[in-house]
Write a protein that holds these residues in place. Structure first.
Motif, PDB file in Angstrom:
ATOM      1  N   LYS A   1       0.819  -1.210   0.000  1.00  0.00           N
ATOM      2  CA  LYS A   1       0.000   0.000   0.000  1.00  0.00           C
ATOM      3  C   LYS A   1       0.855   1.264   0.000  1.00  0.00           C
ATOM      4  O   LYS A   1       0.474   2.284  -0.559  1.00  0.00           O
ATOM      5  CB  LYS A   1      -0.933   0.001   1.210  1.00  0.00           C
ATOM      6  CG  LYS A   1      -1.958  -1.125   1.199  1.00  0.00           C
ATOM      7  CD  LYS A   1      -3.051  -0.927   2.224  1.00  0.00           C
ATOM      8  CE  LYS A   1      -3.985   0.213   1.844  1.00  0.00           C
ATOM      9  NZ  LYS A   1      -5.154   0.276   2.745  1.00  0.00           N
TER      10      LYS A   1
ATOM     11  N   ASN B   1      -1.007  -4.698   2.593  1.00  0.00           N
ATOM     12  CA  ASN B   1      -2.302  -5.345   2.838  1.00  0.00           C
ATOM     13  C   ASN B   1      -2.144  -6.821   2.514  1.00  0.00           C
ATOM     14  O   ASN B   1      -1.568  -7.184   1.487  1.00  0.00           O
ATOM     15  CB  ASN B   1      -3.394  -4.724   1.972  1.00  0.00           C
ATOM     16  CG  ASN B   1      -4.739  -5.418   2.149  1.00  0.00           C
ATOM     17  OD1 ASN B   1      -5.047  -6.400   1.468  1.00  0.00           O
ATOM     18  ND2 ASN B   1      -5.539  -4.918   3.060  1.00  0.00           N
TER      19      ASN B   1
ATOM     20  N   ALA C   1      -6.402 -10.334   1.081  1.00  0.00           N
ATOM     21  CA  ALA C   1      -7.664  -9.806   0.555  1.00  0.00           C
ATOM     22  C   ALA C   1      -8.169 -10.761  -0.523  1.00  0.00           C
ATOM     23  O   ALA C   1      -7.590 -10.853  -1.604  1.00  0.00           O
ATOM     24  CB  ALA C   1      -7.460  -8.411  -0.027  1.00  0.00           C
TER      25      ALA C   1
ATOM     26  N   PRO D   1      -3.644   1.031  10.748  1.00  0.00           N
ATOM     27  CA  PRO D   1      -3.391  -0.381  10.446  1.00  0.00           C
ATOM     28  C   PRO D   1      -4.273  -1.309  11.273  1.00  0.00           C
ATOM     29  O   PRO D   1      -4.866  -0.905  12.279  1.00  0.00           O
ATOM     30  CB  PRO D   1      -1.923  -0.550  10.840  1.00  0.00           C
ATOM     31  CG  PRO D   1      -1.755   0.400  11.995  1.00  0.00           C
ATOM     32  CD  PRO D   1      -2.650   1.576  11.685  1.00  0.00           C
ATOM     33  N   ASP D   2      -4.333  -2.556  10.865  1.00  0.00           N
ATOM     34  CA  ASP D   2      -4.951  -3.606  11.683  1.00  0.00           C
ATOM     35  C   ASP D   2      -3.892  -4.262  12.568  1.00  0.00           C
ATOM     36  O   ASP D   2      -4.185  -4.681  13.690  1.00  0.00           O
ATOM     37  CB  ASP D   2      -5.605  -4.663  10.789  1.00  0.00           C
ATOM     38  CG  ASP D   2      -6.718  -4.076   9.942  1.00  0.00           C
ATOM     39  OD1 ASP D   2      -7.709  -3.610  10.523  1.00  0.00           O
ATOM     40  OD2 ASP D   2      -6.581  -4.063   8.700  1.00  0.00           O
TER      41      ASP D   2
ATOM     42  N   ASP E   1      -4.468  -4.616   6.970  1.00  0.00           N
ATOM     43  CA  ASP E   1      -3.360  -3.693   6.729  1.00  0.00           C
ATOM     44  C   ASP E   1      -2.320  -3.858   7.833  1.00  0.00           C
ATOM     45  O   ASP E   1      -2.657  -3.832   9.023  1.00  0.00           O
ATOM     46  CB  ASP E   1      -3.856  -2.249   6.706  1.00  0.00           C
ATOM     47  CG  ASP E   1      -4.691  -1.947   5.473  1.00  0.00           C
ATOM     48  OD1 ASP E   1      -4.523  -2.646   4.453  1.00  0.00           O
ATOM     49  OD2 ASP E   1      -5.513  -1.010   5.528  1.00  0.00           O
TER      50      ASP E   1
END
Length: 494
Positions: A83, A357, A360, A432-433, A368
């Motif tokens: 990203k 990322n 997905a 972010p995650d 992320d």
């Protein structure tokens, strides 16, 4: 001839006082290309590498044909999208570049702060000067000075593009006072309060922070990710045995049936910098090196990474020991040095910091991941009073939380070396995650507002210098995350 060489290998073990494992002896006897093994074995001895059972296993693995991996079919294949990754600016820097850099930081973080209802329509500091006495105002600015008054209140100076103003926070407002006291110079904050004579008497203090309503993103399938950092290949403190145990576990060659089933679910290995020990990082470092050639250090870490199953994608950012500039943001690993690593088909290289990322699939947005090696953490652990009092460098979870709350990876000027790039890439503008770091050689995982903060550990013995400082590294430990549940387990290989 090979029989004579086998006797020589065994003799070396006996001379070193090492009891050779019968299973390894059997492997040595069954090596089809023994001359290649012998040549590599002698090379390690010549380089001064300490020979152990695990070292011999790694040499055998290097010349053994790649097995046919059998990943769990219930887990989808790895999928990675970069990203953001910094591309190096080539420029001469001037004082104006630093002004522009902090101006960009201000505007980025102001935009985040204005999402709060209380700060949706802030007044510029230039406008506040003309406000009436006791009029309610909202302001956003960078902290350029902070001090305690003789009465114990906190007073700091805020700056925006239109000017500066003093802000006073009363010690009687204990919650507000505690938050503001921990803030460092150069942070961007918001305040509301009443106007006085060239001062704002604050009744609220806002950090950019993470929204409390952030979603906890999970994958539909039980994909797993594993996190490492600070391997420091080339150091004579490198933990060969623990590292080789980890690699063999990752290849499903050891462990219980349940553990091997978990390994088959791993799709991502996140590597948060310091692949190698480097050369010339500090004075007299050559005395601490097992491999003194920087090119050979990268060749060796590439050999190790090549042993990882090819269905696992390896995502790498650099650290301060890698062969490149220290100033942040650090670009991606230099091909001049790290080509053997970058040539591996399952390696994805990003800058420090960098954002990817993962996973997905079929309409699912994936997760992320923000990678940051963590150079600023030593400064923040020592300088932020609350963190220092709660354990300092042993509480890197608090440092990472601090950065998330400020939405910046190095909130104050002195916390890291940096370049005044066109924009401040250390601002955390994308939430972010997963937030992963290394550098401090500690391991753990804590959740903050549905962000998993992962500290990825190290593969070095505890040094005499660390012992003198009272630091307690946690080598040979690896966080493993189930992306379907976001639960983390720490595996021990030492």
């Amino acid at each position: 001839m090979s029989d004579e060489k086998k006797k020589e290998v065994i003799k070396h073990f006996l001379q070193e006082g090492i009891l050779i494992n019968p299973a390894i002896l059997e492997k040595i006897n069954n090596i089809p290309e023994f001359d290649t093994f012998y040549s590599n074995f002698q090379k390690l001895i010549h380089e001064g590498v300490r020979i152990t059972n695990d070292t011999v296993l790694s040499v055998i693995d290097e010349i053994t044909p790649t097995p046919q991996w059998n990943p769990d079919p219930q887990v989808k294949d790895a999928k990675v999208q970069v990203k953001w990754s910094y591309k190096a600016d080539s420029s001469k820097w001037s004082m104006q570049d630093f002004i522009n850099y902090f101006s960009n930081r201000y505007h980025k973080l102001k935009k985040i702060l204005m999402k709060r209802k209380e700060l949706s329509s802030p007044s510029s500091i230039g406008q506040i000067r003309f406000k009436g006495d006791r009029e309610e105002v909202a302001a956003i600015g960078l902290i350029i000075d902070k001090q305690l008054t003789k009465n114990g209140n906190l007073i700091f100076t805020l700056e925006d593009p239109t000017g500066t103003i003093k802000v006073l926070i009363s010690k009687n407002n204990s919650q507000l006072f505690a938050i503001a006291k921990d803030s460092q110079l150069d942070e961007c904050v918001g305040v509301t309060g009443q106007v006085g004579d060239k001062i704002i008497f604050a009744n609220n203090f806002f950090l950019p922070d993470i929204p409390i309503y952030k979603e906890l993103v999970k994958t539909p399938d039980p994909a797993h990710a594993i996190f490492i950092s600070d391997v420091h290949v080339g150091s004579n403190m490198f933990l060969h045995d623990a590292w080789n145990k980890f690699i063999r576990w990752l290849r499903a060659e050891t462990g219980s049936e349940a553990q091997r089933n978990v390994v088959k679910k791993i799709r991502y290995l996140i590597f948060a910098g310091d692949l190698v020990e480097g050369v010339g990082i500090y004075p007299n470092q050559e005395n601490d090196l097992e491999i003194k050639d920087i090119y050979k250090q990268y060749e060796k870490i590439a050999q190790y990474l090549a042993m990882i199953p090819d269905y696992i994608t390896i995502i790498i950012c650099p650290g301060n020991h890698d062969a490149m500039r220290i100033a942040e943001p650090q670009p991606e690993l230099y091909e001049d040095y790290a080509k053997p690593v970058l040539d591996l088909p399952n390696v994805v290289s990003v800058s420090n910091p960098g954002m990817v990322n993962i996973h997905a699939h079929d309409g699912h947005p994936g997760l992320d991941i923000l990678l940051y090696h963590g150079y600023s953490y030593v400064f923040l652990a020592d300088q932020v009073e609350t963190i220092r009092n709660l354990g300092g460098q042993e509480r890197i979870d608090l440092v990472m939380k601090y950065c998330l709350q400020r939405r910046h990876l190095a909130p104050t000027h002195n916390s890291t070396q940096y370049l005044p790039t066109r924009e401040d890439h250390l601002v955390i503008d994308t939430i972010p995650d997963i937030f992963v770091s290394g550098h401090i050689h500690r391991v753990g995982s804590v959740n903050y507002r549905n962000i998993s903060m992962v500290q990825a550990g190290c593969w070095l013995e505890t040094t005499e210098f660390q012992e003198k400082l009272g630091l307690k590294p946690q080598p040979g430990r690896v966080p493993l995350m189930n992306l379907q549940t976001r639960q983390v387990k720490v595996l021990k290989f030492l």
